[in-house]
Design a protein around this motif. Structure first.
Motif, PDB file in Angstrom:
ATOM      1  N   GLY A 111      -6.627  -2.052  -8.441  1.00 41.07           N
ATOM      2  CA  GLY A 111      -6.596  -3.031  -7.365  1.00 41.07           C
ATOM      3  C   GLY A 111      -5.225  -3.654  -7.204  1.00 41.07           C
ATOM      4  N   GLY A 112      -4.603  -3.992  -8.336  1.00 39.32           N
ATOM      5  CA  GLY A 112      -3.264  -4.566  -8.275  1.00 39.32           C
ATOM      6  C   GLY A 112      -2.260  -3.598  -7.677  1.00 39.32           C
ATOM      7  N   LEU A 113      -2.335  -2.337  -8.080  1.00 42.30           N
ATOM      8  CA  LEU A 113      -1.402  -1.335  -7.582  1.00 42.30           C
ATOM      9  C   LEU A 113      -1.590  -1.103  -6.080  1.00 42.30           C
ATOM     10  CD1 LEU A 113       0.828   0.543  -8.579  1.00 42.30           C
ATOM     11  CD2 LEU A 113      -0.917   2.285  -9.005  1.00 42.30           C
ATOM     12  N   ILE A 114      -2.838  -1.026  -5.650  1.00 41.42           N
ATOM     13  CA  ILE A 114      -3.117  -0.814  -4.225  1.00 41.42           C
ATOM     14  C   ILE A 114      -2.686  -2.031  -3.398  1.00 41.42           C
ATOM     15  CG2 ILE A 114      -4.962  -0.520  -2.534  1.00 41.42           C
ATOM     16  CD1 ILE A 114      -6.451   1.141  -4.678  1.00 41.42           C
ATOM     17  N   GLY A 115      -3.042  -3.245  -3.883  1.00 40.88           N
ATOM     18  CA  GLY A 115      -2.686  -4.452  -3.143  1.00 40.88           C
ATOM     19  C   GLY A 115      -1.190  -4.629  -3.000  1.00 40.88           C
ATOM     20  N   ALA A 116      -0.444  -4.414  -4.076  1.00 40.25           N
ATOM     21  CA  ALA A 116       1.006  -4.574  -4.011  1.00 40.25           C
ATOM     22  C   ALA A 116       1.646  -3.508  -3.129  1.00 40.25           C
ATOM     23  CB  ALA A 116       1.596  -4.516  -5.420  1.00 40.25           C
ATOM     24  N   THR A 117       1.122  -2.286  -3.183  1.00 39.79           N
ATOM     25  CA  THR A 117       1.666  -1.203  -2.359  1.00 39.79           C
ATOM     26  C   THR A 117       1.436  -1.466  -0.882  1.00 39.79           C
ATOM     27  OG1 THR A 117       1.306   0.404  -4.140  1.00 39.79           O
ATOM     28  CG2 THR A 117       1.581   1.272  -1.914  1.00 39.79           C
ATOM     29  N   VAL A 118       0.234  -1.897  -0.537  1.00 36.67           N
ATOM     30  CA  VAL A 118      -0.081  -2.201   0.859  1.00 36.67           C
ATOM     31  C   VAL A 118       0.806  -3.338   1.372  1.00 36.67           C
ATOM     32  CG1 VAL A 118      -1.861  -3.129   2.393  1.00 36.67           C
ATOM     33  CG2 VAL A 118      -2.437  -1.334   0.757  1.00 36.67           C
ATOM     34  N   ALA A 119       1.011  -4.361   0.541  1.00 33.49           N
ATOM     35  CA  ALA A 119       1.859  -5.485   0.951  1.00 33.49           C
ATOM     36  C   ALA A 119       3.308  -5.057   1.135  1.00 33.49           C
ATOM     37  CB  ALA A 119       1.772  -6.602  -0.086  1.00 33.49           C
ATOM     38  N   SER A 120       3.720  -4.018   0.416  1.00 30.35           N
ATOM     39  CA  SER A 120       5.112  -3.593   0.473  1.00 30.35           C
ATOM     40  C   SER A 120       5.395  -2.597   1.593  1.00 30.35           C
ATOM     41  CB  SER A 120       5.519  -2.976  -0.870  1.00 30.35           C
ATOM     42  OG  SER A 120       6.836  -2.467  -0.820  1.00 30.35           O
ATOM     43  N   VAL A 121       4.591  -1.531   1.660  1.00 29.96           N
ATOM     44  CA  VAL A 121       4.898  -0.456   2.612  1.00 29.96           C
ATOM     45  C   VAL A 121       3.729  -0.082   3.508  1.00 29.96           C
ATOM     46  CG1 VAL A 121       6.753   0.532   1.239  1.00 29.96           C
ATOM     47  CG2 VAL A 121       4.411   1.251   0.811  1.00 29.96           C
ATOM     48  N   GLY A 122       2.590  -0.757   3.373  1.00 27.99           N
ATOM     49  CA  GLY A 122       1.474  -0.489   4.264  1.00 27.99           C
ATOM     50  C   GLY A 122       0.431   0.446   3.681  1.00 27.99           C
ATOM     51  N   PHE A 123      -0.660   0.602   4.402  1.00 28.97           N
ATOM     52  CA  PHE A 123      -1.794   1.400   3.934  1.00 28.97           C
ATOM     53  C   PHE A 123      -1.467   2.891   3.853  1.00 28.97           C
ATOM     54  CE2 PHE A 123      -4.007  -2.409   5.364  1.00 28.97           C
ATOM     55  CZ  PHE A 123      -4.955  -2.580   4.354  1.00 28.97           C
TER      56      PHE A 123
END
Length: 423
Positions: A111-123
Motif C-alpha cells: 500500500g505504501g509503495l502504490i500510494g507513494a508511486t501514484v502521488a509521484s508519477v500517477g496511476f
C-alpha cells in the motif's frame, strides 16, 4: 556501495527499520499457538523463530523480484518515493501492533509503495495486473485455503488420536508444534525478508546503483535477514496474545494442524513468487483449527476487528505514503520533515504502549470476563455438521468446551483457569 548517496542511505536504513518492525509484528504467526499451548517457553520460542527467519532469508529471491520489478514500474521511481512508501508501512505496522491486531506487514508495504508511486508519477506506473494476480488474489485466497487446511487437519489429528491417552497425545502434539512452528518461521523468513530485499533493490535501481531487473546483492540479503531476525527476537507480544488467546482456545492438536497448514501455504506461495501475507495465512489457519474441534469457539468480535484492519491496510498505508511523498518532493527540507515525523510518531506510539506492558512474562495472562462471547453463527453451524468426537478425545474436548463456551461454563464445575477473551 561507494556511490550510495546520503538520501539513498537513509532509504536503506528506513527499509531495514521496516524489516525490523515486520519481524516483531509477525512473530505471532509462527509462535503464538506454540506459546499459548505451553509447547515452548515464550523467550525460547522467539529465539528459535529468529534464527530460522534468518536462515529462511537465504532460500529464495522470487518474492524480492516481484517487489523490485513487478508492483510498480522502475522508471520514474526515485529514492524519495520509496522513502515515503516505507514511512506509511512502518507507521501502520506500529499502530496495529499497539492495538494488538495481526494485520499484514506485506500489504502495508504494498500500500505504501502504490500510494507513494501514484502521488509521484500517477496511476500509470502501477502494474495493475501484477497487483491483482500476485497481491490481491493471494490476500483473499490465503486465509481461505489455510483455514480449510487447518479445519481438515484438526479433524484428522483428533481422529488419529481417538484411541490414545489424552496426556500422551498432548505431549506428542506439543513436540509436533515445535517442529511445525520452526517450519512457519523458516517460511516467514523466506517470504517476508524478501520484501525488504526487494524494496532496497528497487531503491538501488532508482539510484542508478543497479541495473533494472537485477537480483538483490548479497549484502542486501544478509542485512534484511539480520533485521527481521532481530525484530522477531524482540517479540510482538501484544499480537502474540491476540493470535494465541484472542481468536480461539487452542489445544496442542489444533496448534499443530494450524501451523503445519499455514507453513505449507506460505512455502508454496514463496516458490511461485506470490507476495503472500503470512498473517492472513496463519490467522486463517488458527480460525480453521478453532472450527475443526468439536465445541471449539472462534471469537468473531476479535476476528471482525482483524478483518477490518486487513481491509484498511492497503489504503491507510497508501494515504500516509502519498502525503509523505508530497512533502518529500519539496526538497531536502521535506525529506528531513518526514523523517522527523516518522521518528516522533514512532516514539509516541512506544510511550503509549508503556501504559500497559505486554511481554513474555504475561503474554498468556488474560482473564475471561463474566459475559464471555457466545458461539457465533458460523461456529454453531460448523458444530451442527461436525461428527461427534471419538471416545478417546471426549475428555479433552469436554474440558475445552467448558472453557470456551459460556453456557457450558455455567453448568459445569470449574476445573482450571478461565479462557482468555478477545484482546
Amino acid at each position: 556501495m561507494e556511490h550510495i548517496t546520503l538520501l539513498l542511505a537513509i532509504v536503506i536504513v528506513t527499509a531495514l527499520v521496516f524489516d525490523f518492525t515486520n519481524g516483531f509484528h509477525d512473530t505471532a504467526n509462527a509462535m503464538a499457538t506454540t506459546i499459548s499451548t505451553g509447547a515452548m517457553k515464550p523467550k525460547t520460542a522467539v529465539a528459535m523463530s529468529a534464527v530460522l527467519n534468518l536462515v529462511g532469508a537465504f532460500l529464495s529471491v522470487e518474492v524480492a523480484k516481484t517487489i523490485s520489478s513487478g508492483i510498480v514500474d522502475e522508471a520514474g521511481i526515485t529514492p524519495e518515493v520509496i522513502f515515503a512508501a516505507l514511512v506509511g508501512a512502518i507507521l501502520w505496522n506500529l499502530l496495529t501492533w499497539l492495538v494488538g491486531l495481526p494485520s499484514s506487514s506485506s500489504h502495508a508495504l504494498m500500500g505504501g509503495l502504490i500510494g507513494a508511486t501514484v502521488a509521484s508519477v500517477g496511476f500509470s506506473s502501477v502494474n495493475g495486473g501484477t497487483v491483482i494476480t500476485k497481491v490481491l488474489i493471494p490476500a483473499i485466497a490465503a486465509p481461505l485455503v489455510a483455514g480449510l487446511a487447518g479445519y481438515l487437519g484438526t479433524r484428522l489429528t483428533y481422529r488419529i488420536g481417538r484411541n490414545t491417552d489424552q496426556k500422551s497425545t498432548d505431549k506428542g502434539y506439543k513436540a509436533g508444534q515445535i517442529a511445525s512452528a520452526g517450519l512457519v518461521s523458516l517460511a516467514h523468513g523466506t517470504n517476508d525478508a524478501q520484501k525488504t530485499m526487494g524494496v532496497i533493490t528497487l531503491a538501488l535501481v532508482a539510484g542508478d546503483i543497479l541495473a533494472p531487473g537485477s537480483n538483490p546483492p548479497m549484502w542486501v540479503i544478509v542485512s534484511a535477514g539480520v533485521a527481521i531476525a532481530l525484530g522477531t527476537y524482540l517479540g510482538g507480544w501484544r499480537i502474540i496474545r491476540t493470535m494465541g488467546k484472542g481468536l480461539t482456545d487452542l489445544q496442542p492438536q489444533q496448534g499443530f494442524a494450524a501451523q503445519t497448514s499455514a507453513a505449507t501455504v506460505i512455502l508454496a506461495s514463496s516458490n511461485l513468487g506470490f507476495s503472500l501475507s503470512t498473517t492472513h495465512s496463519c490467522s486463517g489457519a488458527v480460525m480453521g483449527s478453532g472450527l475443526g474441534r468439536k465445541g471449539g469457539v472462534v471469537r468473531w468480535s476479535t476476528a471482525t476487528r482483524m478483518f477490518v484492519a486487513w481491509g484498511l491496510t492497503l489504503p491507510a498505508a497508501g494515504l500516509v505514503a502519498a502525503a509523505s511523498e508530497y512533502v518529500t518532493k519539496q526538497g531536502d527540507w521535506g525529506v528531513a520533515a518526514v523523517a522527523v515525523f516518522l521518528v516522533a510518531s514512532s516514539a509516541a506510539i512506544w510511550v503509549i504502549s508503556r501504559r500497559q506492558v505486554v511481554d513474555h512474562t504475561n503474554v498468556n495472562d488474560v482473564d475471561e470476563p463474566a459475559d464471555a462471547e457466545s458461539p457465533g453463527v458460523v461456529t454453531t453451524a460448523m458444530a451442527a455438521v461436525t461428527p461427534p468426537p471419538p471416545a478417546g478425545a471426549e475428555s479433552g474436548e469436554l474440558k475445552a468446551t467448558i472453557h470456551s463456551s459460556p453456557s457450558a461454563a455455567s453448568s459445569a464445575p470449574e476445573t482450571g483457569p478461565a479462557s482468555p477473551a478477545a484482546v
